[in-house]
Design a protein around this motif. Structure first.
Motif, PDB file in Angstrom:
ATOM      1  N   LYS A 103      -5.578   5.964   7.170  1.00 50.50           N
ATOM      2  CA  LYS A 103      -6.922   5.419   7.426  1.00 50.50           C
ATOM      3  C   LYS A 103      -7.161   4.165   6.592  1.00 50.50           C
ATOM      4  O   LYS A 103      -7.707   3.174   7.096  1.00 50.50           O
ATOM      5  CB  LYS A 103      -7.986   6.463   7.088  1.00 50.50           C
ATOM      6  N   LYS A 104      -6.754   4.199   5.336  1.00 52.97           N
ATOM      7  CA  LYS A 104      -6.935   3.030   4.461  1.00 52.97           C
ATOM      8  C   LYS A 104      -6.171   1.822   4.997  1.00 52.97           C
ATOM      9  O   LYS A 104      -6.661   0.693   4.944  1.00 52.97           O
ATOM     10  CB  LYS A 104      -6.495   3.357   3.038  1.00 52.97           C
ATOM     11  N   TRP A 129       1.915   7.319   3.783  1.00 53.34           N
ATOM     12  CA  TRP A 129       1.296   8.649   3.886  1.00 53.34           C
ATOM     13  C   TRP A 129       2.327   9.760   3.955  1.00 53.34           C
ATOM     14  O   TRP A 129       1.990  10.906   3.790  1.00 53.34           O
ATOM     15  CB  TRP A 129       0.336   8.728   5.070  1.00 53.34           C
ATOM     16  N   TYR A 174       0.843  -1.196   0.000  1.00 53.70           N
ATOM     17  CA  TYR A 174       0.000   0.000   0.000  1.00 53.70           C
ATOM     18  C   TYR A 174       0.875   1.241   0.000  1.00 53.70           C
ATOM     19  O   TYR A 174       1.996   1.212   0.520  1.00 53.70           O
ATOM     20  CB  TYR A 174      -0.889   0.004   1.254  1.00 53.70           C
ATOM     21  N   PRO A 233      -3.987  11.035   7.913  1.00 55.49           N
ATOM     22  CA  PRO A 233      -3.952  11.072   6.452  1.00 55.49           C
ATOM     23  C   PRO A 233      -4.800   9.932   5.865  1.00 55.49           C
ATOM     24  O   PRO A 233      -4.955   8.870   6.486  1.00 55.49           O
ATOM     25  CB  PRO A 233      -2.479  10.864   6.117  1.00 55.49           C
ATOM     26  N   GLU A 234      -5.329  10.147   4.686  1.00 57.20           N
ATOM     27  CA  GLU A 234      -6.201   9.152   4.044  1.00 57.20           C
ATOM     28  C   GLU A 234      -5.533   7.792   3.912  1.00 57.20           C
ATOM     29  O   GLU A 234      -6.166   6.764   4.150  1.00 57.20           O
ATOM     30  CB  GLU A 234      -6.692   9.647   2.676  1.00 57.20           C
ATOM     31  N   ASN A 235      -4.252   7.760   3.528  1.00 61.25           N
ATOM     32  CA  ASN A 235      -3.584   6.463   3.368  1.00 61.25           C
ATOM     33  C   ASN A 235      -3.387   5.742   4.695  1.00 61.25           C
ATOM     34  O   ASN A 235      -3.394   4.511   4.741  1.00 61.25           O
ATOM     35  CB  ASN A 235      -2.254   6.623   2.630  1.00 61.25           C
ATOM     36  N   LYS A 280     -10.582   5.337  17.466  1.00 58.14           N
ATOM     37  CA  LYS A 280     -11.367   5.273  16.236  1.00 58.14           C
ATOM     38  C   LYS A 280     -12.856   5.277  16.587  1.00 58.14           C
ATOM     39  O   LYS A 280     -13.278   4.506  17.433  1.00 58.14           O
ATOM     40  CB  LYS A 280     -11.008   4.024  15.443  1.00 58.14           C
ATOM     41  N   CYS A 299      -1.704  13.944  15.564  1.00 55.23           N
ATOM     42  CA  CYS A 299      -3.103  13.565  15.325  1.00 55.23           C
ATOM     43  C   CYS A 299      -3.709  13.000  16.609  1.00 55.23           C
ATOM     44  O   CYS A 299      -3.073  12.207  17.304  1.00 55.23           O
ATOM     45  CB  CYS A 299      -3.203  12.513  14.223  1.00 55.23           C
ATOM     46  N   TRP A 325      -9.561  10.527  14.455  1.00 54.92           N
ATOM     47  CA  TRP A 325      -9.579   9.755  13.216  1.00 54.92           C
ATOM     48  C   TRP A 325      -9.532  10.680  11.996  1.00 54.92           C
ATOM     49  O   TRP A 325      -8.797  10.436  11.041  1.00 54.92           O
ATOM     50  CB  TRP A 325     -10.822   8.868  13.200  1.00 54.92           C
ATOM     51  N   ASP A 326     -10.279  11.752  12.041  1.00 54.53           N
ATOM     52  CA  ASP A 326     -10.352  12.670  10.910  1.00 54.53           C
ATOM     53  C   ASP A 326      -9.032  13.378  10.624  1.00 54.53           C
ATOM     54  O   ASP A 326      -8.797  13.816   9.497  1.00 54.53           O
ATOM     55  CB  ASP A 326     -11.455  13.707  11.128  1.00 54.53           C
ATOM     56  N   GLU A 327      -8.167  13.481  11.619  1.00 58.32           N
ATOM     57  CA  GLU A 327      -6.866  14.132  11.428  1.00 58.32           C
ATOM     58  C   GLU A 327      -5.846  13.230  10.740  1.00 58.32           C
ATOM     59  O   GLU A 327      -4.832  13.722  10.237  1.00 58.32           O
ATOM     60  CB  GLU A 327      -6.301  14.593  12.774  1.00 58.32           C
TER      61      GLU A 327
END
Length: 121
Positions: free
Chosen positions: A91-92, A73, A70, A87-89, A120, A80, A83-85
């Motif tokens: 979270k993925k 990030w 994968y 990075p997208e990667n 989370k 952080c 959860w919203d803080e």
């Protein structure tokens, strides 16, 4: 130096212990990795690929880990706290671990301090 997450071993531990949640620690050590791997299966000496943990040590020491790769990030997550803080990667990655383990990652360690934790939702 770090080792990649071994889902075969984690899932075996879950089978024995019946996890309700996972505490995913040290996510911050992956901050500057361009790629992140997750060990998802073992290739046995006979070429068979399995997600079952070997029943004997002599087989285990001969397996080759099969990885999924994968994108990292490439950013500092140590500040952080939600959860919203993340990075997208990141979270993925966490969501993929949950999917493979079939268990929720409730607490995510993002740094060395006691408060360096994302809960989370």
């Amino acid at each position: 130096r770090i080792g990649w997450l071994d889902m075969v071993a984690l899932n075996y531990a879950n089978l024995i212990n019946g996890f309700t949640h996972i505490n995913l620690t040290k996510l911050d050590v992956l901050d500057q990795m361009e790629e992140i791997k997750i060990g998802v299966a073992y290739k046995l000496p006979n070429g068979q690929v399995t997600t079952a943990f070997p029943s004997d040590i002599s087989t285990l020491e001969k397996v080759e880990v099969v990885y999924e790769t994968y994108p990292g990030w490439m950013s500092d997550i140590s500040k952080c706290r939600t959860w919203d803080e993340l990075p997208e990667n990141a979270k993925k990655y966490v969501l993929r671990v949950e999917e493979l383990a079939e268990v929720e990652c409730r607490y995510i360690g993002v740094g060395p301090g006691r408060d360096a934790m994302v809960v989370k939702p």
